[in-house]
Design a protein around this motif. Structure first.
Motif, PDB file in Angstrom:
ATOM      1  N   ASP A   2       0.851  -1.189   0.000  1.00 29.83           N
ATOM      2  CA  ASP A   2       0.000   0.000   0.000  1.00 29.83           C
ATOM      3  C   ASP A   2       0.890   1.245   0.000  1.00 29.83           C
ATOM      4  O   ASP A   2       2.105   1.161   0.201  1.00 29.83           O
ATOM      5  CB  ASP A   2      -0.949   0.003   1.201  1.00 29.83           C
ATOM      6  N   LEU A   3       0.271   2.394  -0.221  1.00 30.21           N
ATOM      7  CA  LEU A   3       1.029   3.637  -0.363  1.00 30.21           C
ATOM      8  C   LEU A   3       1.795   3.959   0.907  1.00 30.21           C
ATOM      9  O   LEU A   3       2.953   4.402   0.851  1.00 30.21           O
ATOM     10  CB  LEU A   3       0.074   4.780  -0.717  1.00 30.21           C
ATOM     11  N   GLU A   4       1.190   3.745   2.073  1.00 29.15           N
ATOM     12  CA  GLU A   4       1.846   4.098   3.331  1.00 29.15           C
ATOM     13  C   GLU A   4       3.128   3.303   3.541  1.00 29.15           C
ATOM     14  O   GLU A   4       4.174   3.862   3.891  1.00 29.15           O
ATOM     15  CB  GLU A   4       0.877   3.843   4.498  1.00 29.15           C
ATOM     16  N   SER A   5       3.057   1.988   3.324  1.00 26.65           N
ATOM     17  CA  SER A   5       4.255   1.157   3.537  1.00 26.65           C
ATOM     18  C   SER A   5       5.342   1.484   2.513  1.00 26.65           C
ATOM     19  O   SER A   5       6.532   1.498   2.834  1.00 26.65           O
ATOM     20  CB  SER A   5       3.886  -0.323   3.466  1.00 26.65           C
ATOM     21  N   VAL A   6       4.920   1.763   1.276  1.00 25.73           N
ATOM     22  CA  VAL A   6       5.903   2.134   0.253  1.00 25.73           C
ATOM     23  C   VAL A   6       6.569   3.455   0.611  1.00 25.73           C
ATOM     24  O   VAL A   6       7.792   3.602   0.506  1.00 25.73           O
ATOM     25  CB  VAL A   6       5.239   2.216  -1.138  1.00 25.73           C
ATOM     26  N   GLU A  17      19.060   6.959  -3.616  1.00 28.98           N
ATOM     27  CA  GLU A  17      18.461   5.653  -3.915  1.00 28.98           C
ATOM     28  C   GLU A  17      16.950   5.743  -4.116  1.00 28.98           C
ATOM     29  O   GLU A  17      16.306   4.753  -4.460  1.00 28.98           O
ATOM     30  CB  GLU A  17      18.768   4.667  -2.777  1.00 28.98           C
ATOM     31  N   PHE A  18      16.397   6.941  -3.887  1.00 24.81           N
ATOM     32  CA  PHE A  18      14.942   7.098  -3.876  1.00 24.81           C
ATOM     33  C   PHE A  18      14.317   6.803  -5.241  1.00 24.81           C
ATOM     34  O   PHE A  18      13.372   6.010  -5.354  1.00 24.81           O
ATOM     35  CB  PHE A  18      14.588   8.525  -3.425  1.00 24.81           C
ATOM     36  N   THR A  19      14.842   7.433  -6.288  1.00 29.63           N
ATOM     37  CA  THR A  19      14.200   7.366  -7.604  1.00 29.63           C
ATOM     38  C   THR A  19      14.149   5.942  -8.144  1.00 29.63           C
ATOM     39  O   THR A  19      13.105   5.490  -8.647  1.00 29.63           O
ATOM     40  CB  THR A  19      14.939   8.281  -8.601  1.00 29.63           C
ATOM     41  N   ALA A  20      15.260   5.216  -8.042  1.00 24.87           N
ATOM     42  CA  ALA A  20      15.285   3.841  -8.559  1.00 24.87           C
ATOM     43  C   ALA A  20      14.318   2.962  -7.783  1.00 24.87           C
ATOM     44  O   ALA A  20      13.590   2.150  -8.375  1.00 24.87           O
ATOM     45  CB  ALA A  20      16.698   3.277  -8.481  1.00 24.87           C
ATOM     46  N   HIS A  25       8.836   0.104  -7.340  1.00 23.23           N
ATOM     47  CA  HIS A  25       7.512  -0.034  -6.735  1.00 23.23           C
ATOM     48  C   HIS A  25       6.405   0.320  -7.730  1.00 23.23           C
ATOM     49  O   HIS A  25       5.328  -0.310  -7.718  1.00 23.23           O
ATOM     50  CB  HIS A  25       7.415   0.843  -5.495  1.00 23.23           C
ATOM     51  N   VAL A  26       6.641   1.322  -8.565  1.00 22.92           N
ATOM     52  CA  VAL A  26       5.654   1.656  -9.606  1.00 22.92           C
ATOM     53  C   VAL A  26       5.468   0.464 -10.537  1.00 22.92           C
ATOM     54  O   VAL A  26       4.331   0.074 -10.872  1.00 22.92           O
ATOM     55  CB  VAL A  26       6.101   2.901 -10.397  1.00 22.92           C
ATOM     56  N   ALA A  27       6.566  -0.155 -10.954  1.00 21.28           N
ATOM     57  CA  ALA A  27       6.492  -1.312 -11.841  1.00 21.28           C
ATOM     58  C   ALA A  27       5.768  -2.470 -11.151  1.00 21.28           C
ATOM     59  O   ALA A  27       4.955  -3.166 -11.782  1.00 21.28           O
ATOM     60  CB  ALA A  27       7.900  -1.742 -12.264  1.00 21.28           C
ATOM     61  N   ALA A  28       6.039  -2.664  -9.852  1.00 17.39           N
ATOM     62  CA  ALA A  28       5.383  -3.754  -9.119  1.00 17.39           C
ATOM     63  C   ALA A  28       3.881  -3.511  -9.020  1.00 17.39           C
ATOM     64  O   ALA A  28       3.078  -4.446  -9.160  1.00 17.39           O
ATOM     65  CB  ALA A  28       5.996  -3.892  -7.727  1.00 17.39           C
ATOM     66  N   ALA A  38      -0.007   2.754  -8.559  1.00 14.76           N
ATOM     67  CA  ALA A  38       1.191   3.090  -9.338  1.00 14.76           C
ATOM     68  C   ALA A  38       1.287   4.601  -9.524  1.00 14.76           C
ATOM     69  O   ALA A  38       2.380   5.182  -9.395  1.00 14.76           O
ATOM     70  CB  ALA A  38       1.158   2.386 -10.692  1.00 14.76           C
ATOM     71  N   ARG A  39       0.155   5.259  -9.801  1.00 13.70           N
ATOM     72  CA  ARG A  39       0.166   6.723  -9.980  1.00 13.70           C
ATOM     73  C   ARG A  39       0.502   7.427  -8.664  1.00 13.70           C
ATOM     74  O   ARG A  39       1.237   8.422  -8.642  1.00 13.70           O
ATOM     75  CB  ARG A  39      -1.185   7.201 -10.515  1.00 13.70           C
ATOM     76  N   GLU A  40      -0.053   6.918  -7.559  1.00 10.48           N
ATOM     77  CA  GLU A  40       0.229   7.543  -6.258  1.00 10.48           C
ATOM     78  C   GLU A  40       1.705   7.415  -5.892  1.00 10.48           C
ATOM     79  O   GLU A  40       2.303   8.366  -5.374  1.00 10.48           O
ATOM     80  CB  GLU A  40      -0.645   6.876  -5.183  1.00 10.48           C
ATOM     81  N   ILE A  41       2.273   6.248  -6.156  1.00 13.37           N
ATOM     82  CA  ILE A  41       3.698   6.057  -5.850  1.00 13.37           C
ATOM     83  C   ILE A  41       4.547   6.957  -6.746  1.00 13.37           C
ATOM     84  O   ILE A  41       5.516   7.572  -6.295  1.00 13.37           O
ATOM     85  CB  ILE A  41       4.089   4.575  -6.025  1.00 13.37           C
ATOM     86  N   ALA A  42       4.191   7.026  -8.029  1.00  7.38           N
ATOM     87  CA  ALA A  42       4.949   7.859  -8.964  1.00  7.38           C
ATOM     88  C   ALA A  42       4.902   9.332  -8.568  1.00  7.38           C
ATOM     89  O   ALA A  42       5.821  10.101  -8.889  1.00  7.38           O
ATOM     90  CB  ALA A  42       4.415   7.677 -10.381  1.00  7.38           C
ATOM     91  N   ALA A  43       3.843   9.742  -7.854  1.00 10.68           N
ATOM     92  CA  ALA A  43       3.708  11.146  -7.446  1.00 10.68           C
ATOM     93  C   ALA A  43       4.554  11.484  -6.226  1.00 10.68           C
ATOM     94  O   ALA A  43       4.717  12.666  -5.900  1.00 10.68           O
ATOM     95  CB  ALA A  43       2.242  11.460  -7.145  1.00 10.68           C
ATOM     96  N   LEU A  44       5.107  10.486  -5.530  1.00 13.83           N
ATOM     97  CA  LEU A  44       5.962  10.748  -4.372  1.00 13.83           C
ATOM     98  C   LEU A  44       7.243  11.443  -4.841  1.00 13.83           C
ATOM     99  O   LEU A  44       7.895  10.978  -5.770  1.00 13.83           O
ATOM    100  CB  LEU A  44       6.307   9.447  -3.644  1.00 13.83           C
TER     101      LEU A  44
END
Length: 290
Positions: A2-6, A17-20, A25-28, A38-44
């Motif tokens: 979920d978004l919180e754990s990610v 190391e953040f971007t990679a 996680h977006v791919a997963a 995926a969109r929410e993670i990409a927005a971090l």
């Protein structure tokens, strides 16, 4: 996932190391058929060094985080109630605690392998002042997911407490206002602060350049070791192929020698039997003549 754990995982990582990790996680999430996640993670957003150091502080010193949030509540209540003596005492405590926590964040960053300079530490202090000034900022900071430093809201006391209104306090307040409003001194202070920040930024840039050169040197050494190991592997592979070919030839020669030995043994046995029969006939002829 979920978004919180990610987010917990990503904002605990060094900024480099953040971007990679976010991309993985977006791919997963996409593989799991969850495009919204995926969109929410990409927005971090990747954190700045100051935000990352502040996040380190939240994770490493939860008891100090709680103390700062409580102090902020007391300080805001004192300011709203115009409790002058209490406001001055709480402001003093705030300044001491903010300085301690900012230094602790600087120490934690160094222990994590990313030393930061005074300019970053000042940004951490700015964030801590914002935490004290605003309950929403305090809640945001306490998540440990900051991507950039927070800014104190207007109207909150900065580094010194103001006196309560009243006849005895007026002279001190007037003297304070004269000092702050002196344009020449204000410009000089701003220039001095800008120079300090420039020096801090230059020092941090030199540190980063040094780290970059060190990492590049390590990379070059690793590439040289890899090239040497690759050459050795190729040489050993050639030797292995030659040895395998020699083994195959030896096996074939052994098989041929065994077949030749079998044939020679059979021929020798037949010749022996023929010799024995010839000897028997010779004995028979000699006996008849006698």
């Amino acid at each position: 996932m979920d978004l919180e754990s990610v987010a917990d995982e990503l904002y605990a990582l060094p900024p480099g190391e953040f971007t990679a990790a976010r991309g993985r996680h977006v791919a997963a999430a996409r593989t799991a058929k969850d495009p919204a996640l995926a969109r929410e993670i990409a927005a971090l957003r990747r954190p700045t060094l100051a935000a990352w150091a502040g996040n380190l502080l939240v994770r490493s010193a939860p008891e100090q985080v709680d103390a700062l949030r409580r102090l902020g509540e007391w300080l805001r209540a004192a300011q709203e109630g115009l409790a002058g003596e209490e406001l001055r005492e709480l402001t003093r405590k705030r300044n001491v605690l903010v300085a301690q926590l900012a230094r602790e964040a600087q120490r934690l960053a160094a222990e994590a392998g990313h030393p930061v300079g005074d300019a970053v530490r000042n940004e951490v202090e700015t964030t801590l002042h914002a935490v004290l000034a605003d309950a929403d900022a305090a809640r945001e900071w306490a998540t440990g997911h900051l991507a950039k430093p927070l800014t104190p809201r207007p109207g909150f006391p900065a580094t010194t407490a103001t006196s309560a209104a009243g006849p005895a306090a007026r002279p001190a307040r007037k003297r304070h206002l004269k000092v702050v409003e002196d344009p020449g001194e204000a410009r000089a202070a701003e220039l001095a602060r800008a120079r300090r920040e420039a020096r801090d930024a230059e020092r941090e840039a030199r540190e980063q350049d040094k780290a970059l050169r060190r990492d590049a040197s390590r990379r070059d050494a690793a590439e040289a070791r890899l090239a040497e190991a690759t050459a050795r592997v190729a040489d050993l592979a050639d030797r292995l192929r030659a040895a395998e070919e020699a083994e195959t030839e030896a096996r074939d020669a052994l098989a041929r020698a065994r077949r030749a030995l079998t044939a020679a043994t059979r021929t020798a046995r037949q010749s022996r039997r023929a010799a024995e029969k010839a000897a028997e006939r010779l004995d028979a002829v000699a006996a008849e003549q006698d």
